[in-house]
Design an enzyme around this catalytic site. Structure first.
Site, PDB file in Angstrom:
ATOM      1  N   ARG A 139       0.853  -1.200   0.000  1.00  0.00           N
ATOM      2  CA  ARG A 139       0.000   0.000   0.000  1.00  0.00           C
ATOM      3  C   ARG A 139       0.886   1.247   0.000  1.00  0.00           C
ATOM      4  O   ARG A 139       0.556   2.256  -0.607  1.00  0.00           O
ATOM      5  CB  ARG A 139      -0.946   0.024   1.210  1.00  0.00           C
ATOM      6  N   TYR A 157     -13.481  17.838 -17.026  1.00  0.00           N
ATOM      7  CA  TYR A 157     -14.064  16.497 -17.043  1.00  0.00           C
ATOM      8  C   TYR A 157     -15.146  16.435 -15.949  1.00  0.00           C
ATOM      9  O   TYR A 157     -14.948  16.936 -14.833  1.00  0.00           O
ATOM     10  CB  TYR A 157     -12.955  15.462 -16.781  1.00  0.00           C
ATOM     11  N   ASP A 197      -4.257  19.467 -15.206  1.00  0.00           N
ATOM     12  CA  ASP A 197      -4.623  18.139 -15.689  1.00  0.00           C
ATOM     13  C   ASP A 197      -4.059  18.011 -17.103  1.00  0.00           C
ATOM     14  O   ASP A 197      -4.517  18.676 -18.030  1.00  0.00           O
ATOM     15  CB  ASP A 197      -6.158  17.980 -15.670  1.00  0.00           C
ATOM     16  N   LYS A 231      -5.785   7.043 -20.003  1.00  0.00           N
ATOM     17  CA  LYS A 231      -5.918   7.580 -21.364  1.00  0.00           C
ATOM     18  C   LYS A 231      -4.623   7.368 -22.156  1.00  0.00           C
ATOM     19  O   LYS A 231      -4.234   6.248 -22.390  1.00  0.00           O
ATOM     20  CB  LYS A 231      -6.328   9.052 -21.285  1.00  0.00           C
TER      21      LYS A 231
HETATM   22  C1  LIG Z   1      -9.236  15.129 -18.490  1.00  0.00           C
HETATM   23  C2  LIG Z   1      -9.603  14.011 -17.549  1.00  0.00           C
HETATM   24  N1  LIG Z   1      -9.154  14.045 -16.283  1.00  0.00           N
HETATM   25  C3  LIG Z   1      -9.454  13.072 -15.408  1.00  0.00           C
HETATM   26  C4  LIG Z   1     -10.267  11.999 -15.771  1.00  0.00           C
HETATM   27  C5  LIG Z   1     -10.585  10.926 -14.770  1.00  0.00           C
HETATM   28  O1  LIG Z   1      -9.827   9.792 -15.055  1.00  0.00           O
HETATM   29  P1  LIG Z   1     -10.217   8.286 -14.655  1.00  0.00           P
HETATM   30  O2  LIG Z   1     -11.400   7.910 -15.500  1.00  0.00           O
HETATM   31  O3  LIG Z   1      -8.980   7.503 -14.942  1.00  0.00           O
HETATM   32  O4  LIG Z   1     -10.571   8.298 -13.220  1.00  0.00           O
HETATM   33  C6  LIG Z   1     -10.744  11.927 -17.075  1.00  0.00           C
HETATM   34  C7  LIG Z   1     -11.596  10.807 -17.485  1.00  0.00           C
HETATM   35  O5  LIG Z   1     -12.153  10.781 -18.566  1.00  0.00           O
HETATM   36  C8  LIG Z   1     -10.405  12.964 -17.991  1.00  0.00           C
HETATM   37  O6  LIG Z   1     -10.852  12.949 -19.256  1.00  0.00           O
END
Ligand SMILES: Cc1ncc(COP(=O)(O)O)c(C=O)c1O
Length: 392
Positions: free
Chosen positions: A61, A113, A185, A210
């Site tokens: 962990r 998102y 992000d 992604k």
């Molecule tokens: C720009 C962005 N940030 C964060 C996330 C969240 O990621 P996760 O689905 O891996 O939790 C996403 C998910 O689509 C995203 O497109």
């Protein structure tokens, strides 16, 4: 605190290019066995070597060698000093926002998102954290929105799904004048094309699900920081919340990253072709692609990024066309997520952005005729042929 500076320095000294670092990772080969593929240390716990000894590993962990290799690699790629690999992009967002305390204020991109929006509204707000979601391409608006308790500016750039591009360096400067942390992000462009920490940001987050993973086969998140004290705080949080990425998933991400540079090039080449095709299609009203010279934030894109990526949003003429396209596509799949080798198309209003209030979505342009396309690495002509028949 674990400090990865040695690895960062080693790579800088060797003057390795990004394309080489992604292939070899931080350690290159497993130092203990010489295994070219970094081993998956599939263990929950580690043997202690004696009461007086301090062992490097104790419990997965908290620390695991496979995860550590991924974290070191991400540190090098994002040019940070400490990285954390966690179980999802949302775990990464949650980890970073855990730095906020009740009565603090966060400013975040209006068109983030949906999960990030939900995190602010359903977790941070009830916890007593104030928030404002604004168009971060408007720096005057940002200055006006700042309050004495503003502690974090959370930028998503390009935004999901409207592809707005915020000026990271300018926002970092404004944020630092008031002592706020600036978070980016970096999911859409990855360090292949954008390195927020080099532009002044303090923290980078990724949905590793992604482009980093790249094969639609793993859910993961990454956080990279520059500052040691912030790293220490996050390390403690990570021990407590237990969101560390498992060894197998860490390895999948390491393997995906090996081809990141190659894939990003192909995603971008394909996306440019597909975006131009869509732009000239009679049933398409508007295409949102950061690579277009007439994109409103093109100057910012050119200044801070080295590529355009594979994400496109586009608005079609009516809901019937949306329905037809989503049911008729064959090579492209109607599915959530993005950034994998396979082309995926989704409908933000009904899938990825459901939690955003209707009036806010309308104001942002996230309407029911908007589609988001993650252009894969198939042959561009095949993708275009598929979209052509689906739009007929
Ligand atoms: C720009 C962005 N940030 C964060 C996330 C969240 O990621 P996760 O689905 O891996 O939790 C996403 C998910 O689509 C995203 O497109």
């Amino acid at each position: 605190m674990k400090n990865f500076n040695n690895y960062v320095e080693k790579n800088r000294k060797e003057n390795l290019k990004f394309e080489s670092i992604v292939v070899h990772g931080a350690n290159g080969v497993d130092p203990t066995t010489g295994s070219i593929s970094y081993p998956i240390y599939q263990t929950a716990t580690f043997k202690h070597h004696g009461l007086e000894k301090t062992d490097p590993y104790n419990y997965s962990r908290c620390i695991n060698p496979t995860r550590e290799e991924l974290e070191r690699t991400m540190c090098i790629l994002e040019e940070g000093n400490r990285a954390f690999a966690v179980t999802s992009g949302m775990a990464a967002v949650s980890l970073v926002t855990s730095l906020l305390n009740p009565h603090d204020h966060i400013i975040y991109s209006d068109d983030v998102y949906g999960g990030t929006y939900r995190c602010v509204n359903e977790v941070l707000e009830p916890y007593g954290i104030e928030s404002d979601s604004i168009d971060l391409t408007d720096l005057d608006l940002l200055k006006k929105t700042i309050k004495p308790n503003t502690k974090m500016i959370f930028i998503e750039t390009p935004t999901n799904p409207m592809m707005k591009v915020a000026d990271i360096a300018a926002i970092a400067k404004i944020g630092h004048e008031i002592g706020a942390l600036v978070v980016v992000d970096n999911t859409f462009l990855t360090p292949s094309y954008q390195k927020p920490l080099t532009l002044g940001a303090d923290i980078v987050v990724h949905s590793g699900t992604k482009y980093l993973g790249g094969h639609n086969d793993v859910v993961a998140g990454i956080v990279v920081v520059k500052d040691e004290q912030i790293g220490e705080k996050l390390e403690i949080q990570m021990y407590i919340n237990g969101a560390g990425l498992g060894p197998m998933d860490s390895w999948l991400l390491l393997r995906g990253i090996k081809t990141l540079a190659l894939r990003m090039t192909k995603h971008s080449e394909n996306a440019m072709k597909v975006a131009n095709f869509l732009r000239n299609h009679p049933k398409v009203e508007k295409v949102y692609y950061v690579g277009f010279e007439d994109h409103p934030n093109y100057a910012t894109t050119i200044k801070q990024t080295t590529g355009f990526g594979g994400m496109i949003s586009f608005r079609v003429d009516n809901l019937e066309t949306v329905n037809k396209l989503l049911t008729k596509v064959k090579l492209v799949t109607f599915a959530e997520s993005l950034g994998g080798v396979e082309s995926l198309v989704t409908h933000p209003v009904s899938r990825t952005h459901t939690e955003i209030k209707e009036e806010i979505r309308q104001a942002l342009g996230i309407t029911d005729t908007l589609l988001r396309l993650s252009v894969g690495i198939e042959d561009a002509d095949d993708i275009i042929a598929d979209l052509t028949q689906a739009l007929e």
